[in-house]
Design a protein around this motif. Structure first.
Motif, PDB file in Angstrom:
ATOM      1  N   ASP A 140       0.988  -1.271   0.135  1.00 46.96           N
ATOM      2  CA  ASP A 140       0.177  -0.047   0.168  1.00 46.96           C
ATOM      3  C   ASP A 140       0.766   1.311  -0.212  1.00 46.96           C
ATOM      4  OD1 ASP A 140       1.070  -0.744   2.278  1.00 46.96           O
ATOM      5  OD2 ASP A 140      -0.729   0.048   3.513  1.00 46.96           O
ATOM      6  N   VAL A 141       2.050   1.254  -0.197  1.00 45.63           N
ATOM      7  CA  VAL A 141       3.022   2.180  -0.185  1.00 45.63           C
ATOM      8  C   VAL A 141       3.830   2.394  -1.577  1.00 45.63           C
ATOM      9  CG1 VAL A 141       4.872   3.499   0.768  1.00 45.63           C
ATOM     10  CG2 VAL A 141       3.101   2.339   2.173  1.00 45.63           C
ATOM     11  N   PRO A 142       3.990   3.425  -2.249  1.00 45.69           N
ATOM     12  CA  PRO A 142       4.808   3.575  -3.571  1.00 45.69           C
ATOM     13  C   PRO A 142       6.175   3.597  -3.094  1.00 45.69           C
ATOM     14  CG  PRO A 142       3.017   5.265  -3.574  1.00 45.69           C
ATOM     15  CD  PRO A 142       3.157   4.712  -2.031  1.00 45.69           C
ATOM     16  N   ALA A 143       7.075   3.374  -4.129  1.00 47.11           N
ATOM     17  CA  ALA A 143       8.587   3.227  -3.841  1.00 47.11           C
ATOM     18  C   ALA A 143       8.996   4.630  -3.545  1.00 47.11           C
ATOM     19  CB  ALA A 143       9.176   2.423  -4.930  1.00 47.11           C
ATOM     20  N   GLY A 144       8.524   5.472  -4.140  1.00 43.29           N
ATOM     21  CA  GLY A 144       9.055   6.845  -3.863  1.00 43.29           C
ATOM     22  C   GLY A 144       8.761   7.433  -2.562  1.00 43.29           C
ATOM     23  N   THR A 145       7.578   6.911  -2.039  1.00 45.88           N
ATOM     24  CA  THR A 145       7.557   7.495  -0.576  1.00 45.88           C
ATOM     25  C   THR A 145       8.391   6.704   0.416  1.00 45.88           C
ATOM     26  OG1 THR A 145       5.162   7.956  -1.341  1.00 45.88           O
ATOM     27  CG2 THR A 145       5.542   7.428   1.280  1.00 45.88           C
TER      28      THR A 145
ATOM     29  N   THR B 175       6.681  -2.326  -7.452  1.00 43.75           N
ATOM     30  CA  THR B 175       6.113  -3.319  -7.743  1.00 43.75           C
ATOM     31  C   THR B 175       4.646  -3.077  -8.548  1.00 43.75           C
ATOM     32  OG1 THR B 175       5.235  -3.672  -5.651  1.00 43.75           O
ATOM     33  CG2 THR B 175       7.238  -5.104  -6.245  1.00 43.75           C
ATOM     34  N   GLY B 176       4.470  -1.774  -8.492  1.00 43.29           N
ATOM     35  CA  GLY B 176       3.211  -1.238  -9.165  1.00 43.29           C
ATOM     36  C   GLY B 176       3.023   0.129  -8.733  1.00 43.29           C
ATOM     37  N   PRO B 177       1.772   0.758  -8.986  1.00 47.57           N
ATOM     38  CA  PRO B 177       1.867   2.214  -8.723  1.00 47.57           C
ATOM     39  C   PRO B 177       1.789   2.573  -7.541  1.00 47.57           C
ATOM     40  CG  PRO B 177       0.503   1.446 -10.676  1.00 47.57           C
ATOM     41  CD  PRO B 177       0.971   0.209  -9.936  1.00 47.57           C
TER      42      PRO B 177
END
Length: 210
Positions: free
Chosen positions: A3-8, A103-105
């Motif tokens: 539930d967390v984007p890589a950028g965050t 692994t996804g948006p």
């Protein structure tokens, strides 16, 4: 982290101001100087479970974003203005780092590497507690911090991210020649082996690196 984007995650791992918000074990965390557009020298001190002495570390950290991978690697160095303190044990990060893969948006995977000499002759029960409780707990806290970060960042310099925008970095420049590798053997090995195992007062102890 489904539930967390890589950028965050990458931003949270870099943001020393936010670290002081979510990491209850931090004593001090700040960047000291920059040595390149994607490399800083930083300081981190953390509380250890009683009756152990608290630790600190000075590291050279480098980072990179490429092809969906966010990488942070750091290791201990000597800084002329940050000698070991009498009230803290200077730990040695042999090699530490994070690999965040998209692994996804809105999802990612996180790999955490920690090869650290905490110094001190630590008894086995301390090592066991760190392995069983402290590291997993730290990662759970990190996940929660990542979920809450976007809302916090909206109120704290939403566009200020010097790890992504080098032109925002206002740290003094430091030449690599002024640094030296911090070897574990060069530090006093404080004997903590005689410590008695304290009753577990909960697992809200421990710390990790920046």
């Amino acid at each position: 982290m489904p539930d967390v984007p890589a950028g965050t995650v990458y931003d949270v791992l870099h943001d020393s101001e936010y670290r002081r918000e979510w990491d209850a074990n931090v004593i001090d965390s700040h960047d000291i100087a920059r040595v390149a557009a994607n490399a800083n020298v930083g300081y981190y001190a953390w509380r250890c479970p009683k009756p152990l002495k608290n630790r600190d570390v000075v590291t050279l950290r480098a980072w990179q974003v490429e092809d969906g991978y966010h990488t942070i690697i750091n290791f201990s160095v000597k800084h002329p203005k940050y000698p070991p303190r009498k009230d803290l044990v200077r730990a040695v990060a042999l090699l530490m780092g994070y690999l965040v893969r998209s692994t996804g948006p809105s999802s990612c995977s996180l790999t955490y590497l920690a090869q650290v000499d905490p110094k001190g002759s630590l008894p086995k029960w301390v090592v066991n507690k760190v392995s069983q409780y402290l590291v997993p707990q730290m990662l759970k806290k990190l996940h929660k911090a990542c979920v809450q970060y976007p809302a916090w960042k909206q109120q704290h310099g939403v566009n200020v991210k010097p790890w992504l925008y080098p032109e925002q970095n206002t740290l003094p420049v430091l030449a690599l020649a002024e640094l030296a590798l911090q070897h574990a053997a060069s530090l006093e090995n404080i004997d903590e082996s005689g410590l008695a195992e304290a009753k577990d007062e909960g697992s809200d102890h421990g710390g990790a690196e920046n």
